[in-house]
Motif scaffolding. Sequence first.
Motif, mmCIF file in Angstrom:
data_model
loop_
_atom_site.group_PDB
_atom_site.id
_atom_site.type_symbol
_atom_site.label_atom_id
_atom_site.label_comp_id
_atom_site.label_asym_id
_atom_site.label_seq_id
_atom_site.Cartn_x
_atom_site.Cartn_y
_atom_site.Cartn_z
ATOM 1 N N VAL A 75 0.835 -1.208 0.000
ATOM 2 C CA VAL A 75 0.000 0.000 0.000
ATOM 3 C C VAL A 75 0.866 1.253 0.000
ATOM 4 O O VAL A 75 0.583 2.229 -0.709
ATOM 5 C CB VAL A 75 -0.946 -0.008 1.221
ATOM 6 N N TYR A 76 1.949 1.229 0.773
ATOM 7 C CA TYR A 76 2.809 2.407 0.911
ATOM 8 C C TYR A 76 3.420 2.796 -0.430
ATOM 9 O O TYR A 76 3.342 3.958 -0.858
ATOM 10 C CB TYR A 76 3.896 2.094 1.931
ATOM 11 N N GLU A 77 4.018 1.818 -1.104
ATOM 12 C CA GLU A 77 4.672 2.115 -2.379
ATOM 13 C C GLU A 77 3.668 2.603 -3.411
ATOM 14 O O GLU A 77 3.940 3.531 -4.181
ATOM 15 C CB GLU A 77 5.409 0.878 -2.892
ATOM 16 N N ARG A 78 2.488 1.966 -3.435
ATOM 17 C CA ARG A 78 1.461 2.415 -4.391
ATOM 18 C C ARG A 78 1.024 3.840 -4.087
ATOM 19 O O ARG A 78 0.851 4.654 -4.996
ATOM 20 C CB ARG A 78 0.244 1.477 -4.348
ATOM 21 N N ASP A 99 -0.254 14.959 1.585
ATOM 22 C CA ASP A 99 -0.429 13.524 1.835
ATOM 23 C C ASP A 99 0.891 12.782 1.726
ATOM 24 O O ASP A 99 1.156 11.844 2.500
ATOM 25 C CB ASP A 99 -1.443 12.943 0.851
ATOM 26 N N LEU A 100 1.738 13.195 0.784
ATOM 27 C CA LEU A 100 3.041 12.544 0.626
ATOM 28 C C LEU A 100 3.916 12.790 1.855
ATOM 29 O O LEU A 100 4.545 11.862 2.388
ATOM 30 C CB LEU A 100 3.728 13.069 -0.634
ATOM 31 N N ALA A 101 3.964 14.020 2.308
ATOM 32 C CA ALA A 101 4.773 14.342 3.488
ATOM 33 C C ALA A 101 4.260 13.620 4.720
ATOM 34 O O ALA A 101 5.037 13.081 5.517
ATOM 35 C CB ALA A 101 4.772 15.855 3.718
ATOM 36 N N ARG A 102 2.945 13.583 4.880
ATOM 37 C CA ARG A 102 2.361 12.912 6.045
ATOM 38 C C ARG A 102 2.607 11.410 6.010
ATOM 39 O O ARG A 102 2.806 10.777 7.051
ATOM 40 C CB ARG A 102 0.867 13.202 6.104
ATOM 41 N N ALA A 103 2.601 10.841 4.816
ATOM 42 C CA ALA A 103 2.888 9.407 4.701
ATOM 43 C C ALA A 103 4.315 9.112 5.143
ATOM 44 O O ALA A 103 4.577 8.146 5.863
ATOM 45 C CB ALA A 103 2.657 8.943 3.263
#
Length: 732
Positions: A75-78, A99-103
């Motif tokens: 899920v993370y890579e996708r 969303d990218l930074a929070r991930a």
Amino acid sequence: MSSPLPSERDRAILRSFARRIDPSDAGAHSNLGVLYFNKGLPEEAVAAFTRALELDPKMQVAQRNLEIAYSQTGVYERRLSELRERLRVHADDRDARWDLARAHAAVGDSREAIAEFTALLEHHPRDLGAMLQLGLAEKAAGDLVRAQQWLERAQVLDPRSSLIQFYIGEVLYNRGLNDDARDALARAIELSPDYADAHFLLGFVLGDMGLHEEARLARGRAIELNPALGRAQTNLSLDGYNAARFSELAPGREERRAQALEIAPGGQLAHYNLGLAFRQKGYYAEALREYRAGLERGEERTLMLQAMAEVHLLTGASRSALELYDEVLALETESPKIWNERGVALHQEGLFREAGESYASALRLDSDYALAHNNIGVALSHGGAPDEALDAFRAALAARPGFIKAWLNLALLLFRTGRLPLGLEAYRRVLEREPDQPVAWNGMGVIYAELRRFEEARNAFGRAIDARPDYAEAHYNLSFTLSNLGDYQGALRETKRALELDSFYVAQRYELAIDVQYEDADIAVVPDLAGDQRSPDVVEAFDFDPDVLAAVFSDLASEPHETPIEAPPGVGPYQLAADYLSKGLFDSAAAEVSRAMARGADRAEGLTLLGDTFSARGLYGEALERYAEARNGGGGRDALYGFVRSLTLIGRTNEAREGAEELLSVDGESVETLLLVARVRMECREHELALELLQRARASAPDRADVLKQLGDLAREASDTEGALSAYRDAV
């Protein structure tokens, strides 16, 4: 890891769990995530673990569960791939960057999170949510000073945010500055009296200070506000709390986190951490011993050498510090921080020219490095170049308008060169930011005494002593002033007190600045009497031209500075929830709404705010349900606005028509209302009525791009291509 798809019965059971759990209980969300994961619902599991971490960022089991879920399901890579593609197409896509930074932050990739939040702020420089998250990412990466700087910058933009104030208090507590932490947390509670986390952390701070009864009361109040803080519960773990199992399920995660923290692989920093603990308590000899042991054990060399050099610098062993900084620079040449601190070591050795060259090297790497500008100013002043020193201090303040040491140095330079009115004004600038700054009060007293305004001088020295009772220089100065006022007994008393503190009178000195995490470094330098002299000219009269004064200071006011804040007399029960919502912390906002409603806060207002949290996430159906319930419960304009907007966004415009007209009747002057009702009328093909509202909106707000954009949309629907193009151009 693959699991069979859940049956409909299993899904129904999980939905039942999800409805029944306490929305503010991080442990409950984490446990739900484990159930989702084991039933083959990875997306739902990731969402639950992420929600738990937003509610409790320190919940290690939730973070490990999230990392395992990411590693085992892809899920993370996708998710990263999707977000990066969106940013490739639109680099200023705020939501994708967020969303990218929070991930990255959620799984401990602090370095990547910092890079993305920094990039977000380049496109949206006043984004408070991004500033807050950048501060937290810097904190997670171990740079508490930078974390505090970002949080304080956010606080300037939003001085009534109890959330920002809380995190400032947390950083100060982690730095070992308990008095400052207590003040910050007290301010957070003043702004939001029902802030459970602030009460809870305050309990720890008070306990560290030995105020055990006050600590007990603070923790009791926190648990009263949020009972989950006082509950011990079993939290499910995907790795069974087994480190070896975690490494197997989430391969490479520990190494990546260590890399993000810029520490040796495997976290082998036992001696470094021990040295840090000693240093935070002021035990510098013990800290050096641990750092040396760490070097012998192979702990990260650059980190150890830099830590040892800082300790030598702080203890005045400048020659030893200089040797270590040279060794560090042989390994890492591109650090402005190291070049600046090397310059301070040279400065303490009296090598002003060489120190200036080292500060210049720092500025070649970072032209806005305010600390180096300040230190060059001190070196130039000691070298007998006051005009160039003035420019350097002004450059430091242009880079960082709230830089107190640079203001104090500038004021001292103005005093020493006979420009007393300007010096007095510079000290006032300090006191605007820190009303109890003792050095500034002492400096003002010295100038007042020079101007023979002894009553004002006495008051200023008194304020300096109130702020710092053991301030020997202020006691000496007060004794001289009292003597001039004929109070010889008072003068004798102050002289005796000054002699007890320091048997030698030393006039105010310039202060060098270094960037250290764990101390409030006070590195003053005795002036070079050969080069740093008072102007022999007669002091200029105090009746100065305000325009001249403004010209000197005008370019130093490029950013707003924090002003004293008065808390509103009645703070609403949903103040903290609205604060969370404004910073993009939607799950925390929803949890706080639920807690406030449980304490008896107005239900319709709470449901409206819950609707706002769902709407902010794009979940307009869920938002509509809350707004509708709020309206049925007597909700006001905001509930009605949210209701109409949600119906419009999910395509149910005909149903929104009646509510839109009602909204127009109760709030017909608001631009937001005019835009929304105009949108409803456009969707209902009532173009002339929509145009009437948009023209009213434009008359009220002629420079709002969203009004012009909607005018363009209306013109396009009416096949007026030229009108649409004109409106869109104006909007752009």
